[in-house]
Design an enzyme around this catalytic site. Structure first.
Site, PDB file in Angstrom:
ATOM      1  N   GLU A   1      -0.852   9.269   4.836  1.00 47.26           N
ATOM      2  CA  GLU A   1      -1.981   9.653   5.708  1.00 47.26           C
ATOM      3  C   GLU A   1      -2.043  11.101   5.218  1.00 47.26           C
ATOM      4  O   GLU A   1      -1.342  11.779   4.625  1.00 47.26           O
ATOM      5  CB  GLU A   1      -1.187   9.581   7.047  1.00 47.26           C
ATOM      6  CG  GLU A   1      -1.271   8.139   7.615  1.00 47.26           C
ATOM      7  CD  GLU A   1      -0.689   7.942   8.973  1.00 47.26           C
ATOM      8  OE1 GLU A   1      -0.746   8.892   9.758  1.00 47.26           O
ATOM      9  OE2 GLU A   1      -0.109   6.880   9.258  1.00 47.26           O
TER      10      GLU A   1
ATOM     11  N   CYS B   1       5.850   5.186   9.253  1.00 48.19           N
ATOM     12  CA  CYS B   1       6.447   4.274   8.148  1.00 48.19           C
ATOM     13  C   CYS B   1       7.952   4.503   7.806  1.00 48.19           C
ATOM     14  O   CYS B   1       8.977   3.609   8.058  1.00 48.19           O
ATOM     15  CB  CYS B   1       5.565   4.595   6.865  1.00 48.19           C
ATOM     16  SG  CYS B   1       4.141   3.741   7.030  1.00 48.19           S
TER      17      CYS B   1
ATOM     18  N   GLU C   1       0.797  -1.229  -0.015  1.00 45.78           N
ATOM     19  CA  GLU C   1       0.040   0.131  -0.187  1.00 45.78           C
ATOM     20  C   GLU C   1       0.921   1.351   0.106  1.00 45.78           C
ATOM     21  O   GLU C   1       1.899   1.289   0.756  1.00 45.78           O
ATOM     22  CB  GLU C   1      -0.683   0.070   1.429  1.00 45.78           C
ATOM     23  CG  GLU C   1      -1.887   0.992   1.191  1.00 45.78           C
ATOM     24  CD  GLU C   1      -2.800   1.280  -0.061  1.00 45.78           C
ATOM     25  OE1 GLU C   1      -3.425   0.179  -0.316  1.00 45.78           O
ATOM     26  OE2 GLU C   1      -2.291   2.365  -0.484  1.00 45.78           O
ATOM     27  N   PHE C   2       0.627   2.094  -0.922  1.00 50.51           N
ATOM     28  CA  PHE C   2       1.317   3.388  -1.050  1.00 50.51           C
ATOM     29  C   PHE C   2       0.662   4.767  -0.643  1.00 50.51           C
ATOM     30  O   PHE C   2       1.078   5.826  -0.900  1.00 50.51           O
ATOM     31  CB  PHE C   2       1.859   3.651  -2.376  1.00 50.51           C
ATOM     32  CG  PHE C   2       2.572   2.398  -3.072  1.00 50.51           C
ATOM     33  CD1 PHE C   2       4.189   2.435  -2.600  1.00 50.51           C
ATOM     34  CD2 PHE C   2       2.297   1.245  -3.816  1.00 50.51           C
ATOM     35  CE1 PHE C   2       4.893   1.237  -3.104  1.00 50.51           C
ATOM     36  CE2 PHE C   2       2.787   0.369  -4.088  1.00 50.51           C
ATOM     37  CZ  PHE C   2       4.179   0.054  -3.917  1.00 50.51           C
TER      38      PHE C   2
ATOM     39  N   ALA D   1      12.159  21.451   2.276  1.00 49.21           N
ATOM     40  CA  ALA D   1      13.042  21.447   3.625  1.00 49.21           C
ATOM     41  C   ALA D   1      12.103  21.403   4.769  1.00 49.21           C
ATOM     42  O   ALA D   1      11.195  22.267   4.621  1.00 49.21           O
ATOM     43  CB  ALA D   1      14.153  22.410   3.443  1.00 49.21           C
TER      44      ALA D   1
HETATM   45  P1  NAD Z   1      -1.924   0.544  12.968  1.00 51.66           P
HETATM   46  O1  NAD Z   1      -0.996   0.342  14.101  1.00 51.66           O
HETATM   47  O2  NAD Z   1      -2.653   1.956  12.840  1.00 51.66           O
HETATM   48  O3  NAD Z   1      -2.779  -0.455  12.958  1.00 51.66           O
HETATM   49  C1  NAD Z   1      -2.919  -1.726  13.010  1.00 51.66           C
HETATM   50  C2  NAD Z   1      -3.773  -2.459  13.709  1.00 51.66           C
HETATM   51  O4  NAD Z   1      -3.852  -3.939  13.590  1.00 51.66           O
HETATM   52  C3  NAD Z   1      -4.430  -1.947  14.842  1.00 51.66           C
HETATM   53  O5  NAD Z   1      -5.802  -1.485  14.980  1.00 51.66           O
HETATM   54  C4  NAD Z   1      -4.339  -3.292  15.720  1.00 51.66           C
HETATM   55  O6  NAD Z   1      -5.320  -3.370  16.893  1.00 51.66           O
HETATM   56  C5  NAD Z   1      -4.629  -4.197  14.795  1.00 51.66           C
HETATM   57  N1  NAD Z   1      -4.046  -5.549  14.911  1.00 51.66           N
HETATM   58  C6  NAD Z   1      -2.959  -6.196  15.595  1.00 51.66           C
HETATM   59  N2  NAD Z   1      -2.938  -7.291  15.662  1.00 51.66           N
HETATM   60  C7  NAD Z   1      -4.006  -7.806  15.139  1.00 51.66           C
HETATM   61  C8  NAD Z   1      -4.473  -9.226  14.854  1.00 51.66           C
HETATM   62  N3  NAD Z   1      -3.819 -10.303  15.291  1.00 51.66           N
HETATM   63  N4  NAD Z   1      -5.640  -9.220  14.260  1.00 51.66           N
HETATM   64  C9  NAD Z   1      -6.288  -8.133  14.028  1.00 51.66           C
HETATM   65  N5  NAD Z   1      -5.862  -7.019  14.151  1.00 51.66           N
HETATM   66  C10 NAD Z   1      -4.766  -6.953  14.831  1.00 51.66           C
HETATM   67  O7  NAD Z   1      -0.854   0.356  11.570  1.00 51.66           O
HETATM   68  P2  NAD Z   1      -0.883   1.377  10.081  1.00 51.66           P
HETATM   69  O8  NAD Z   1      -0.433   2.689  10.292  1.00 51.66           O
HETATM   70  O9  NAD Z   1      -2.310   1.038   9.779  1.00 51.66           O
HETATM   71  O10 NAD Z   1       0.110   0.289   9.361  1.00 51.66           O
HETATM   72  C11 NAD Z   1       0.007  -1.182   9.271  1.00 51.66           C
HETATM   73  C12 NAD Z   1       0.848  -1.443   8.018  1.00 51.66           C
HETATM   74  O11 NAD Z   1       0.678  -0.808   6.823  1.00 51.66           O
HETATM   75  C13 NAD Z   1       2.133  -1.420   8.239  1.00 51.66           C
HETATM   76  O12 NAD Z   1       2.949  -2.541   7.920  1.00 51.66           O
HETATM   77  C14 NAD Z   1       2.722  -0.083   7.846  1.00 51.66           C
HETATM   78  O13 NAD Z   1       4.144   0.066   7.501  1.00 51.66           O
HETATM   79  C15 NAD Z   1       1.864  -0.005   6.561  1.00 51.66           C
HETATM   80  N6  NAD Z   1       1.719   1.131   5.912  1.00 51.66           N
HETATM   81  C16 NAD Z   1       1.213   2.258   6.495  1.00 51.66           C
HETATM   82  C17 NAD Z   1       0.927   3.268   5.908  1.00 51.66           C
HETATM   83  C18 NAD Z   1       0.672   4.618   6.791  1.00 51.66           C
HETATM   84  O14 NAD Z   1       0.480   5.587   6.416  1.00 51.66           O
HETATM   85  N7  NAD Z   1       0.147   4.230   8.055  1.00 51.66           N
HETATM   86  C19 NAD Z   1       1.137   3.556   4.711  1.00 51.66           C
HETATM   87  C20 NAD Z   1       1.157   2.230   3.741  1.00 51.66           C
HETATM   88  C21 NAD Z   1       1.798   1.169   4.439  1.00 51.66           C
END
Ligand code: NAD
Length: 458
Positions: A155, A261, A151-152, A253
């Site tokens: 936020e 991330c 996913e790209f 800057a």
């Molecule tokens: P987050 O911490 O906001 O959300 C993770 C969620 O997963 C939490 O709500 C948690 O309760 C839930 N969870 C944990 N273990 C679980 C389980 N066993 N079963 C069900 N739910 C469970 O994380 P995020 O920011 O959404 O990031 C998720 C992934 O996506 C990461 O790998 C991140 O690097 C990637 N990512 C994030 C972004 C971003 O902008 N935040 C963009 C692209 C990719």
């Protein structure tokens, strides 16, 4: 398509509402009952423009449900997206325990073919580990595959980015998995779709984040040089960004990158490279440069205000970027403790992220959370800008002038033209440009991209 989406955080929730919006039947699973309860009632657990509306519409349409139970969610789905967190371990490698927990929770229900799709950002070869872990739990007869669909989204514009991406990357090692994922995206998206192997898709995501953070640290170093030679980083950024090979994005800057991330993905990428005998020193420097941004900003505050002890500072913005309430790894988290340690009192305003920040830094004698930029400025010796919220670009200078004890603005996001702020009778300190009291070169004539003089072909 019927799908289960594991994790309802920033990525999982956006993925869930967007796939539901595209007409799919989505069961979103999170292990946290409070998150599930709120989302099932249509109350967003995080701020993202457009999210609340999409959540409500799709709940009402019956295309989206939330649950804590993995089994029934999997039962009704042919495809399961893994969107759980992959934070950094102390040694920098990715903590994949949330991914492993999902595998354990769905293994008992693997009675017929399922496609498991990594959307979480994971190190190369994670799919192989997921497959092995699943096989150990299910035995040889279970029919499943693991694919990658990184996913790209950014936020702050996550819904827009999800529904209108620059590209979709599908990593799948079988015809069946490729067809399922292509089916999902081909009809709804007009962007290029890159279909590749699972490993390449995993690598693409880490490489993309590493490259973007490199761009940010690069421009911040050039900003420091500009500052030393009395130049203007915005002119240099524009000058290089007009080159299509470079592009204008990620050349602002500032206080450096934050968020959940870039920092952890950089660390994980360096670690995985090390494990394969590749020394990725370049990325260690990117991290080091980024970490130094906050210290440099503190020095700038000291230059602007001299002694920080017993000074009241207004703080505008604590979110790591505009349009989000996310403070994970935000520069504010490193800056605020330094200012408090030096004896400052802080009046903090953020349109969305103050509640999340206050959980980590509760209000006390030296930290107050206020309801407007002007309250933050009241009686302040200086006003710090830490986040590029649009609202801060249109501040009422008369109100600020009336509120502040001394008119000093220290801008970590370069929101203003220095000359414009000085015309309003404020001292203005920003990054990579002439500060108040230092020689500012005459402003070069500005040309917008579409006004750029046509080149003459010989
Ligand atoms: P987050 O911490 O906001 O959300 C993770 C969620 O997963 C939490 O709500 C948690 O309760 C839930 N969870 C944990 N273990 C679980 C389980 N066993 N079963 C069900 N739910 C469970 O994380 P995020 O920011 O959404 O990031 C998720 C992934 O996506 C990461 O790998 C991140 O690097 C990637 N990512 C994030 C972004 C971003 O902008 N935040 C963009 C692209 C990719």
């Amino acid at each position: 398509m019927r799908m289960a989406i594991f994790g309802s955080g920033y990525v999982g929730l956006v993925t869930s509402v967007c796939f539901a919006e595209l007409g799919h039947s989505v069961v979103a699973v999170d292990k946290d009952p409070e998150i599930v309860g709120r989302l099932a009632d249509g109350v967003p657990t995080l701020y993202e423009p457009g999210l609340e509306e999409l959540l409500g519409t799709n709940l009402r349409a019956g295309r989206l449900t939330f649950t804590t139970s993995a089994q029934p969610a999997l039962e009704s789905s042919e495809i399961a997206f893994l969107c759980v967190g992959t934070p950094a371990l102390p040694d920098g490698s990715a903590d994949l325990s949330q991914v492993d927990d999902v595998v354990a929770s769905i293994a008992p229900g693997m009675h017929r073919y399922r496609l498991l799709v990594e959307k979480s950002t994971v190190p190369v070869d994670t799919a192989t580990c997921i497959g092995r872990a699943m096989r150990q739990l299910t035995g040889p007869d279970a029919e499943f595959e693991v694919a990658s669909n990184p996913e790209f989204l950014r936020e702050g514009s996550a819904i827009q980015d999800f529904l209108h991406p620059d590209r979709v990357v599908i990593g799948a090692d079988s015809e069946r998995a490729r067809a399922l994922l292509l089916d999902l995206y081909r009809h709804a998206f007009t962007c290029p779709i890159l279909v590749t192997s699972v490993k390449m898709a995993e690598l693409i995501k880490h490489a993309a984040n590493a490259f973007l953070s490199t761009k940010i640290s690069f421009i911040n170093m050039v900003a420091d040089l500009c500052e030393s030679v009395g130049g203007d980083i915005s002119v240099v950024a524009r000058g290089i960004g007009l080159d299509h090979r470079i592009g204008p994005q990620f050349l602002q800057a500032g206080l450096g990158f934050g968020g959940s991330c870039f920092g952890k993905d950089l660390k994980a990428f360096v670690r995985i490279a090390e494990e394969h005998g590749i020394d990725f020193d370049l990325l260690r420097d990117v991290e080091r440069i980024n970490a130094a941004r906050v210290d440099r900003f503190v020095k700038k505050i000291e230059r602007a205000l001299w002694v920080i002890r017993n000074k009241t500072l207004g703080v505008l913005g604590v979110a790591f970027k505009a349009n989000t309430d996310d403070v994970r790894d935000a520069p504010s988290l490193r800056l605020i403790p330094q200012l408090l340690q030096r004896g400052a009192s802080l009046q903090i305003y953020d349109p969305r992220a103050a509640t999340a920040f206050a959980r980590l830094h509760p209000a006390d004698d030296h930290v107050r959370y206020v309801a407007s930029p002007y309250e933050a400025a009241r009686g302040a010796h200086g006003l710090l800008i830490l986040t590029d919220w649009e609202e801060f670009r249109t501040l009422d200078w008369d109100q600020l002038r009336a509120a502040m004890r001394s008119r000093v603005i220290i801008d970590g996001r370069n929101l203003f033209e220095p000359s414009e702020v000085r015309e309003k009778d404020f001292e203005y300190f920003s990054l990579g440009r002439g500060d108040s009291g230092t020689a500012t070169p005459p402003a070069p004539p500005r040309l917008d991209a579409d006004e750029t003089l046509p080149s003459r072909r010989r």
